[in-house]
Design a protein around this motif. Sequence first.
Motif, PDB file in Angstrom:
ATOM      1  N   PRO A 143      -8.786  -3.919  17.060  1.00 27.42           N
ATOM      2  CA  PRO A 143      -8.703  -3.790  18.524  1.00 27.42           C
ATOM      3  C   PRO A 143      -7.269  -3.679  19.051  1.00 27.42           C
ATOM      4  CG  PRO A 143      -9.498  -5.981  17.875  1.00 27.42           C
ATOM      5  CD  PRO A 143      -9.508  -5.139  16.661  1.00 27.42           C
ATOM      6  N   GLU A 144      -6.301  -4.339  18.380  1.00 32.21           N
ATOM      7  CA  GLU A 144      -4.919  -4.242  18.880  1.00 32.21           C
ATOM      8  C   GLU A 144      -4.384  -2.820  18.748  1.00 32.21           C
ATOM      9  OE1 GLU A 144      -4.480  -6.180  14.687  1.00 32.21           O
ATOM     10  OE2 GLU A 144      -5.953  -6.050  16.317  1.00 32.21           O
ATOM     11  N   VAL A 145      -4.833  -2.096  17.694  1.00 28.06           N
ATOM     12  CA  VAL A 145      -4.402  -0.702  17.527  1.00 28.06           C
ATOM     13  C   VAL A 145      -5.099   0.174  18.570  1.00 28.06           C
ATOM     14  CG1 VAL A 145      -4.193   1.224  15.902  1.00 28.06           C
ATOM     15  CG2 VAL A 145      -4.065  -1.119  15.052  1.00 28.06           C
ATOM     16  N   LEU A 146      -6.395  -0.063  18.778  1.00 27.73           N
ATOM     17  CA  LEU A 146      -7.152   0.686  19.788  1.00 27.73           C
ATOM     18  C   LEU A 146      -6.571   0.482  21.186  1.00 27.73           C
ATOM     19  CD1 LEU A 146     -10.703  -0.211  18.449  1.00 27.73           C
ATOM     20  CD2 LEU A 146      -9.781   2.110  18.551  1.00 27.73           C
ATOM     21  N   LEU A 147      -6.009  -0.692  21.425  1.00 31.96           N
ATOM     22  CA  LEU A 147      -5.446  -0.999  22.752  1.00 31.96           C
ATOM     23  C   LEU A 147      -3.984  -0.566  22.871  1.00 31.96           C
ATOM     24  CD1 LEU A 147      -7.116  -4.479  23.357  1.00 31.96           C
ATOM     25  CD2 LEU A 147      -7.478  -2.404  24.724  1.00 31.96           C
ATOM     26  N   GLY A 148      -3.468   0.111  21.842  1.00 33.72           N
ATOM     27  CA  GLY A 148      -2.137   0.706  21.952  1.00 33.72           C
ATOM     28  C   GLY A 148      -0.991  -0.204  21.566  1.00 33.72           C
ATOM     29  N   ALA A 149      -1.279  -1.302  20.843  1.00 32.54           N
ATOM     30  CA  ALA A 149      -0.177  -2.164  20.401  1.00 32.54           C
ATOM     31  C   ALA A 149       0.746  -1.372  19.482  1.00 32.54           C
ATOM     32  CB  ALA A 149      -0.720  -3.386  19.668  1.00 32.54           C
ATOM     33  N   THR A 150       2.047  -1.526  19.667  1.00 31.85           N
ATOM     34  CA  THR A 150       2.992  -0.812  18.796  1.00 31.85           C
ATOM     35  C   THR A 150       3.507  -1.735  17.699  1.00 31.85           C
ATOM     36  OG1 THR A 150       4.711  -1.331  20.391  1.00 31.85           O
ATOM     37  CG2 THR A 150       3.743   0.872  20.510  1.00 31.85           C
ATOM     38  N   HIS A 151       3.309  -3.033  17.867  1.00 28.57           N
ATOM     39  CA  HIS A 151       3.730  -3.982  16.839  1.00 28.57           C
ATOM     40  C   HIS A 151       2.491  -4.659  16.289  1.00 28.57           C
ATOM     41  CE1 HIS A 151       7.368  -3.309  19.099  1.00 28.57           C
ATOM     42  NE2 HIS A 151       8.049  -3.794  18.090  1.00 28.57           N
ATOM     43  N   TYR A 152       2.250  -4.454  15.017  1.00 29.54           N
ATOM     44  CA  TYR A 152       1.098  -5.122  14.422  1.00 29.54           C
ATOM     45  C   TYR A 152       1.399  -5.423  12.968  1.00 29.54           C
ATOM     46  CZ  TYR A 152       0.156  -0.167  13.477  1.00 29.54           C
ATOM     47  OH  TYR A 152       0.260   1.144  13.112  1.00 29.54           O
ATOM     48  N   SER A 153       0.525  -6.226  12.377  1.00 31.93           N
ATOM     49  CA  SER A 153       0.836  -6.724  11.042  1.00 31.93           C
ATOM     50  C   SER A 153      -0.397  -6.676  10.144  1.00 31.93           C
ATOM     51  CB  SER A 153       1.399  -8.142  11.168  1.00 31.93           C
ATOM     52  OG  SER A 153       1.862  -8.599   9.912  1.00 31.93           O
ATOM     53  N   THR A 154      -0.440  -7.598   9.190  1.00 35.45           N
ATOM     54  CA  THR A 154      -1.469  -7.611   8.150  1.00 35.45           C
ATOM     55  C   THR A 154      -2.885  -7.736   8.718  1.00 35.45           C
ATOM     56  OG1 THR A 154      -1.052  -9.965   7.975  1.00 35.45           O
ATOM     57  CG2 THR A 154       0.066  -8.549   6.388  1.00 35.45           C
ATOM     58  N   GLY A 155      -3.003  -8.247   9.940  1.00 35.88           N
ATOM     59  CA  GLY A 155      -4.319  -8.387  10.577  1.00 35.88           C
ATOM     60  C   GLY A 155      -5.067  -7.079  10.729  1.00 35.88           C
ATOM     61  N   VAL A 156      -4.341  -5.935  10.808  1.00 36.59           N
ATOM     62  CA  VAL A 156      -5.055  -4.650  10.949  1.00 36.59           C
ATOM     63  C   VAL A 156      -5.904  -4.389   9.704  1.00 36.59           C
ATOM     64  CG1 VAL A 156      -3.414  -3.579  12.561  1.00 36.59           C
ATOM     65  CG2 VAL A 156      -3.130  -3.192  10.109  1.00 36.59           C
ATOM     66  N   ASP A 157      -5.394  -4.749   8.540  1.00 30.34           N
ATOM     67  CA  ASP A 157      -6.157  -4.560   7.305  1.00 30.34           C
ATOM     68  C   ASP A 157      -7.311  -5.553   7.220  1.00 30.34           C
ATOM     69  OD1 ASP A 157      -4.579  -2.440   6.434  1.00 30.34           O
ATOM     70  OD2 ASP A 157      -3.309  -3.688   5.156  1.00 30.34           O
ATOM     71  N   MET A 158      -7.085  -6.788   7.661  1.00 30.64           N
ATOM     72  CA  MET A 158      -8.144  -7.793   7.562  1.00 30.64           C
ATOM     73  C   MET A 158      -9.305  -7.480   8.493  1.00 30.64           C
ATOM     74  SD  MET A 158      -7.310  -9.429   5.028  1.00 30.64           S
ATOM     75  CE  MET A 158      -8.739 -10.515   5.030  1.00 30.64           C
ATOM     76  N   TRP A 159      -9.008  -6.878   9.646  1.00 29.28           N
ATOM     77  CA  TRP A 159     -10.092  -6.424  10.530  1.00 29.28           C
ATOM     78  C   TRP A 159     -10.943  -5.389   9.793  1.00 29.28           C
ATOM     79  CZ3 TRP A 159     -11.982  -7.682  15.325  1.00 29.28           C
ATOM     80  CH2 TRP A 159     -12.936  -6.785  15.856  1.00 29.28           C
ATOM     81  N   SER A 160     -10.284  -4.421   9.150  1.00 27.13           N
ATOM     82  CA  SER A 160     -11.001  -3.381   8.399  1.00 27.13           C
ATOM     83  C   SER A 160     -11.849  -4.001   7.295  1.00 27.13           C
ATOM     84  CB  SER A 160     -10.017  -2.377   7.787  1.00 27.13           C
ATOM     85  OG  SER A 160      -9.193  -1.806   8.769  1.00 27.13           O
ATOM     86  N   VAL A 161     -11.300  -5.008   6.609  1.00 28.74           N
ATOM     87  CA  VAL A 161     -12.045  -5.702   5.539  1.00 28.74           C
ATOM     88  C   VAL A 161     -13.320  -6.330   6.125  1.00 28.74           C
ATOM     89  CG1 VAL A 161     -12.006  -7.642   3.907  1.00 28.74           C
ATOM     90  CG2 VAL A 161     -10.027  -6.109   4.069  1.00 28.74           C
ATOM     91  N   GLY A 162     -13.204  -6.948   7.298  1.00 30.99           N
ATOM     92  CA  GLY A 162     -14.373  -7.540   7.955  1.00 30.99           C
ATOM     93  C   GLY A 162     -15.439  -6.496   8.269  1.00 30.99           C
ATOM     94  N   CYS A 163     -15.005  -5.337   8.777  1.00 34.77           N
ATOM     95  CA  CYS A 163     -15.956  -4.256   9.097  1.00 34.77           C
ATOM     96  C   CYS A 163     -16.649  -3.749   7.834  1.00 34.77           C
ATOM     97  CB  CYS A 163     -15.228  -3.100   9.789  1.00 34.77           C
ATOM     98  SG  CYS A 163     -14.581  -3.532  11.421  1.00 34.77           S
ATOM     99  N   ILE A 164     -15.899  -3.643   6.745  1.00 32.52           N
ATOM    100  CA  ILE A 164     -16.465  -3.181   5.465  1.00 32.52           C
ATOM    101  C   ILE A 164     -17.448  -4.225   4.920  1.00 32.52           C
ATOM    102  CG2 ILE A 164     -15.894  -2.659   3.046  1.00 32.52           C
ATOM    103  CD1 ILE A 164     -13.148  -1.528   4.228  1.00 32.52           C
ATOM    104  N   PHE A 165     -17.104  -5.496   5.037  1.00 34.35           N
ATOM    105  CA  PHE A 165     -17.969  -6.609   4.619  1.00 34.35           C
ATOM    106  C   PHE A 165     -19.317  -6.510   5.338  1.00 34.35           C
ATOM    107  CE2 PHE A 165     -18.183 -11.610   4.854  1.00 34.35           C
ATOM    108  CZ  PHE A 165     -19.267 -11.611   3.988  1.00 34.35           C
ATOM    109  N   ALA A 166     -19.265  -6.400   6.675  1.00 29.31           N
ATOM    110  CA  ALA A 166     -20.502  -6.318   7.459  1.00 29.31           C
ATOM    111  C   ALA A 166     -21.317  -5.086   7.068  1.00 29.31           C
ATOM    112  CB  ALA A 166     -20.172  -6.271   8.950  1.00 29.31           C
ATOM    113  N   GLU A 167     -20.632  -3.974   6.795  1.00 34.45           N
ATOM    114  CA  GLU A 167     -21.335  -2.738   6.438  1.00 34.45           C
ATOM    115  C   GLU A 167     -22.030  -2.855   5.082  1.00 34.45           C
ATOM    116  OE1 GLU A 167     -20.413   2.056   6.091  1.00 34.45           O
ATOM    117  OE2 GLU A 167     -19.122   0.791   7.320  1.00 34.45           O
TER     118      GLU A 167
END
Length: 263
Positions: A143-167
Motif C-alpha cells: 500500500p505504501e508504494v500504491l500511495l506514492g511513497a518514495t521512501h520504502y524498505s524491506t516491508g514492500v517484499d514482506m507485503w508481497s510474501v503475505g499476498c503470495i501466502f494467502a494465494e
Amino acid sequence: MDEEGIPPTALCEISLLNLLSHSIYVVRLLAVEQAAKNGKPVLYLVFEFLNTDLKKYLDVYRRGPNPRPLPPHQVKNFLFQLCKGVAHCHGHGVLHRDLKPQNLLVDKEKGILKIADLGLGRAFTVPMKSYTHEIVTLWYRAPEVLLGATHYSTGVDMWSVGCIFAEMVRRQALFPGDSELQQLLHIFRLLGTPTEEQWPGVSGLRDWHEFPQWKPQSLARAVPTLEPEGIDLLSKMLQLDPANRISAIAAIDHPYFNSLDKF
C-alpha cells in the motif's frame, strides 16, 4: 550490450545474483557468457534449470481436471523457503521489489522453491534513497508504494510474501485489482481504511485521497482453511503500516512453522 559495453543495469543484476547465488532459496547464476549475435556482442546469463514456477504450479491445483487445495504442509514448506530466500536477500541489503508467483521457480520433484528475476532488485542503503514508484506487479504491491511513497524498505517484499501466502491457501489472488485505485480499495475493504493513528504519515503520501471509511474485516474469513497460527503470521505480514510489518528473519521463527523439518 551497447557500444559502451555492458549496460549498468545488467552489471547490477549480475553482481546481485553473484552475491545472492549461494543461497539454495535463490536461483543460481551458473555462468555469464559473452557471444556474438548478428555481429554484435551479447551477454548470456546461464541459470540453473527449474521445471516450473509457482503460478503454473498453483494453476494445476486451481484449473486442473480435479481442482483441489494445495496441501497445508506444502503451503507451509513453500512459505518457509520463500521467507528464507527473502531474509537472505534482505540480509545482503537487497530488496527484490517484484515478488509474485511467476518469479518463484519450483523444483517439483524436490519440493524446492527459489526466488528468481532480480532485475528490479536493488541494493538499499540507510538512509533510504528515494526510489521510483513504478515497480511491483499490482496484485502484490504494498500500500505504501500504491500511495506514492518514495521512501520504502524491506516491508514492500514482506507485503508481497503475505499476498503470495494467502494465494497459496485460497488458490486465488487476495487483492486482484486492475488499477492502482482498485488495488487500494480491495486492500482497505478487507484490512480497513488506515487512519493517522494507525499509520502515522499516511495522509501525507503523494497519492492519498479521502477514501471510503471501511472497518477491518476478519482475515480468517478471507482464508477460512488456514490454521490460527497461519492467520496470525499472515496478519503480521499484511500490516498496512510498513513499520509494523514482520521481517523475513522474524517470520522464519514464527510458531506456524514449528511442525516443519527445517533445512
